[in-house]
Design a protein around this motif. Structure first.
Motif, PDB file in Angstrom:
ATOM      1  N   SER A   1      -5.365   6.919  11.525  1.00 16.81           N
ATOM      2  CA  SER A   1      -4.404   5.875  11.901  1.00 16.81           C
ATOM      3  C   SER A   1      -4.529   4.657  10.986  1.00 16.81           C
ATOM      4  N   THR A   2      -5.749   4.326  10.566  1.00 18.68           N
ATOM      5  CA  THR A   2      -5.935   3.227   9.620  1.00 18.68           C
ATOM      6  C   THR A   2      -5.330   3.575   8.269  1.00 18.68           C
ATOM      7  N   PHE A   3      -5.498   4.819   7.847  1.00 17.38           N
ATOM      8  CA  PHE A   3      -4.886   5.284   6.602  1.00 17.38           C
ATOM      9  C   PHE A   3      -3.366   5.124   6.651  1.00 17.38           C
ATOM     10  N   THR A   4      -2.756   5.632   7.706  1.00 22.62           N
ATOM     11  CA  THR A   4      -1.293   5.561   7.834  1.00 22.62           C
ATOM     12  C   THR A   4      -0.822   4.115   7.934  1.00 22.62           C
ATOM     13  N   PHE A   5      -1.480   3.332   8.773  1.00 27.28           N
ATOM     14  CA  PHE A   5      -1.088   1.936   8.975  1.00 27.28           C
ATOM     15  C   PHE A   5      -1.207   1.139   7.684  1.00 27.28           C
ATOM     16  N   SER A   6      -2.324   1.305   6.968  1.00 29.90           N
ATOM     17  CA  SER A   6      -2.525   0.525   5.742  1.00 29.90           C
ATOM     18  C   SER A   6      -1.551   0.952   4.646  1.00 29.90           C
ATOM     19  N   ARG A   7      -1.218   2.215   4.590  1.00 31.61           N
ATOM     20  CA  ARG A   7      -0.245   2.676   3.589  1.00 31.61           C
ATOM     21  C   ARG A   7       1.121   2.054   3.812  1.00 31.61           C
ATOM     22  N   TRP A   8       1.548   1.965   5.060  1.00 29.22           N
ATOM     23  CA  TRP A   8       2.878   1.421   5.339  1.00 29.22           C
ATOM     24  C   TRP A   8       2.904  -0.101   5.323  1.00 29.22           C
ATOM     25  N   THR A   9       1.915  -0.731   5.911  1.00 26.19           N
ATOM     26  CA  THR A   9       1.988  -2.183   6.069  1.00 26.19           C
ATOM     27  C   THR A   9       1.425  -2.961   4.899  1.00 26.19           C
ATOM     28  N   MET A  10       0.369  -2.469   4.274  1.00 25.96           N
ATOM     29  CA  MET A  10      -0.283  -3.252   3.225  1.00 25.96           C
ATOM     30  C   MET A  10       0.125  -2.823   1.824  1.00 25.96           C
ATOM     31  N   ILE A  11       0.529  -1.586   1.663  1.00 32.51           N
ATOM     32  CA  ILE A  11       0.855  -1.096   0.323  1.00 32.51           C
ATOM     33  C   ILE A  11       2.358  -0.908   0.179  1.00 32.51           C
ATOM     34  N   ALA A  12       2.950  -0.047   0.987  1.00 31.29           N
ATOM     35  CA  ALA A  12       4.378   0.255   0.846  1.00 31.29           C
ATOM     36  C   ALA A  12       5.261  -0.964   1.080  1.00 31.29           C
ATOM     37  N   HIS A  13       4.950  -1.764   2.073  1.00 30.04           N
ATOM     38  CA  HIS A  13       5.787  -2.932   2.374  1.00 30.04           C
ATOM     39  C   HIS A  13       5.909  -3.858   1.169  1.00 30.04           C
ATOM     40  N   HIS A  14       4.793  -4.182   0.574  1.00 28.04           N
ATOM     41  CA  HIS A  14       4.811  -5.130  -0.543  1.00 28.04           C
ATOM     42  C   HIS A  14       5.412  -4.531  -1.805  1.00 28.04           C
ATOM     43  N   THR A  15       5.158  -3.253  -2.042  1.00 30.93           N
ATOM     44  CA  THR A  15       5.738  -2.646  -3.240  1.00 30.93           C
ATOM     45  C   THR A  15       7.233  -2.409  -3.066  1.00 30.93           C
ATOM     46  N   CYS A  16       7.677  -2.081  -1.870  1.00 34.14           N
ATOM     47  CA  CYS A  16       9.117  -1.899  -1.629  1.00 34.14           C
ATOM     48  C   CYS A  16       9.888  -3.200  -1.797  1.00 34.14           C
ATOM     49  N   HIS A  17       9.259  -4.302  -1.504  1.00 35.76           N
ATOM     50  CA  HIS A  17       9.899  -5.612  -1.692  1.00 35.76           C
ATOM     51  C   HIS A  17       9.700  -6.158  -3.106  1.00 35.76           C
ATOM     52  N   GLY A  18       9.102  -5.378  -3.983  1.00 35.89           N
ATOM     53  CA  GLY A  18       8.946  -5.794  -5.376  1.00 35.89           C
ATOM     54  C   GLY A  18       7.780  -6.709  -5.637  1.00 35.89           C
ATOM     55  N   GLY A  19       6.788  -6.704  -4.769  1.00 37.06           N
ATOM     56  CA  GLY A  19       5.658  -7.608  -4.910  1.00 37.06           C
ATOM     57  C   GLY A  19       4.806  -7.386  -6.151  1.00 37.06           C
ATOM     58  N   TYR A  20       4.843  -6.185  -6.709  1.00 35.61           N
ATOM     59  CA  TYR A  20       4.008  -5.894  -7.875  1.00 35.61           C
ATOM     60  C   TYR A  20       4.844  -5.560  -9.112  1.00 35.61           C
ATOM     61  N   ASP A  21       6.137  -5.779  -9.050  1.00 34.55           N
ATOM     62  CA  ASP A  21       7.022  -5.429 -10.167  1.00 34.55           C
ATOM     63  C   ASP A  21       6.660  -6.139 -11.461  1.00 34.55           C
ATOM     64  N   LYS A  22       6.282  -7.404 -11.364  1.00 36.35           N
ATOM     65  CA  LYS A  22       6.070  -8.195 -12.574  1.00 36.35           C
ATOM     66  C   LYS A  22       4.638  -8.185 -13.080  1.00 36.35           C
ATOM     67  N   CYS A  23       3.688  -7.766 -12.252  1.00 44.14           N
ATOM     68  CA  CYS A  23       2.286  -7.886 -12.678  1.00 44.14           C
ATOM     69  C   CYS A  23       1.579  -6.557 -12.874  1.00 44.14           C
ATOM     70  N   HIS A  24       2.107  -5.477 -12.327  1.00 42.19           N
ATOM     71  CA  HIS A  24       1.395  -4.195 -12.473  1.00 42.19           C
ATOM     72  C   HIS A  24       1.761  -3.543 -13.795  1.00 42.19           C
ATOM     73  N   PRO A  25       0.759  -3.080 -14.555  1.00 47.30           N
ATOM     74  CA  PRO A  25       1.051  -2.506 -15.882  1.00 47.30           C
ATOM     75  C   PRO A  25       1.808  -1.175 -15.799  1.00 47.30           C
ATOM     76  N   ASN A  26       1.679  -0.422 -14.702  1.00 49.33           N
ATOM     77  CA  ASN A  26       2.351   0.857 -14.577  1.00 49.33           C
ATOM     78  C   ASN A  26       3.688   0.646 -13.856  1.00 49.33           C
ATOM     79  N   LYS A  27       4.710   0.258 -14.600  1.00 47.25           N
ATOM     80  CA  LYS A  27       6.013  -0.088 -14.015  1.00 47.25           C
ATOM     81  C   LYS A  27       6.685   1.107 -13.334  1.00 47.25           C
ATOM     82  N   SER A  28       6.444   2.313 -13.822  1.00 52.96           N
ATOM     83  CA  SER A  28       7.132   3.469 -13.260  1.00 52.96           C
ATOM     84  C   SER A  28       6.593   3.853 -11.873  1.00 52.96           C
TER      85      SER A  28
END
Length: 112
Positions: A82-109
């Protein structure tokens, strides 16, 4: 007509909500935009390291959950998965879906 004379006064606010009458929405909007621009300028390698660390911990929770669920129903696999699923959706997917790492992450794809 059918409209009461005091209808233009607005709804009666609770005592704890009376601050909203004098709230300056325009100033708040300007402050939020300024803060967003400032935080965006400060993004960098530390944010990418933090993202990678969160991915690692999330993956570890998933691995622990998958490896221990074969031992029967128990609290450890339930909490780990449950921690795996929760952290994937709330801490990782949420921010990347909103473009939080678009400008700073070297792997743009990967992150957009």
């Amino acid at each position: 007509m059918c409209v009461p004379t005091n209808a233009t006064d607005g709804p009666k606010l609770a005592k704890c909500d009376e601050w909203i009458k004098t709230f300056d929405f325009d100033a708040f909007t300007a402050d939020m935009k300024k803060l967003g621009e400032e935080l965006e300028k400060n993004q960098g390698e530390a944010d990418v390291r933090h993202l990678n660390k969160m991915i690692m911990w999330s993956n570890m929770c998933g691995l622990v959950g998958l490896l221990t669920m074969g031992f029967g129903v128990g609290l450890l696999p339930i909490v780990a998965l449950s921690t795996f699923t929760f952290s994937r959706w709330t801490m990782i997917a949420h921010h990347t879906c909103h473009g939080g790492y678009d400008k700073c992450h070297p792997n743009k794809s990967r992150w957009n």
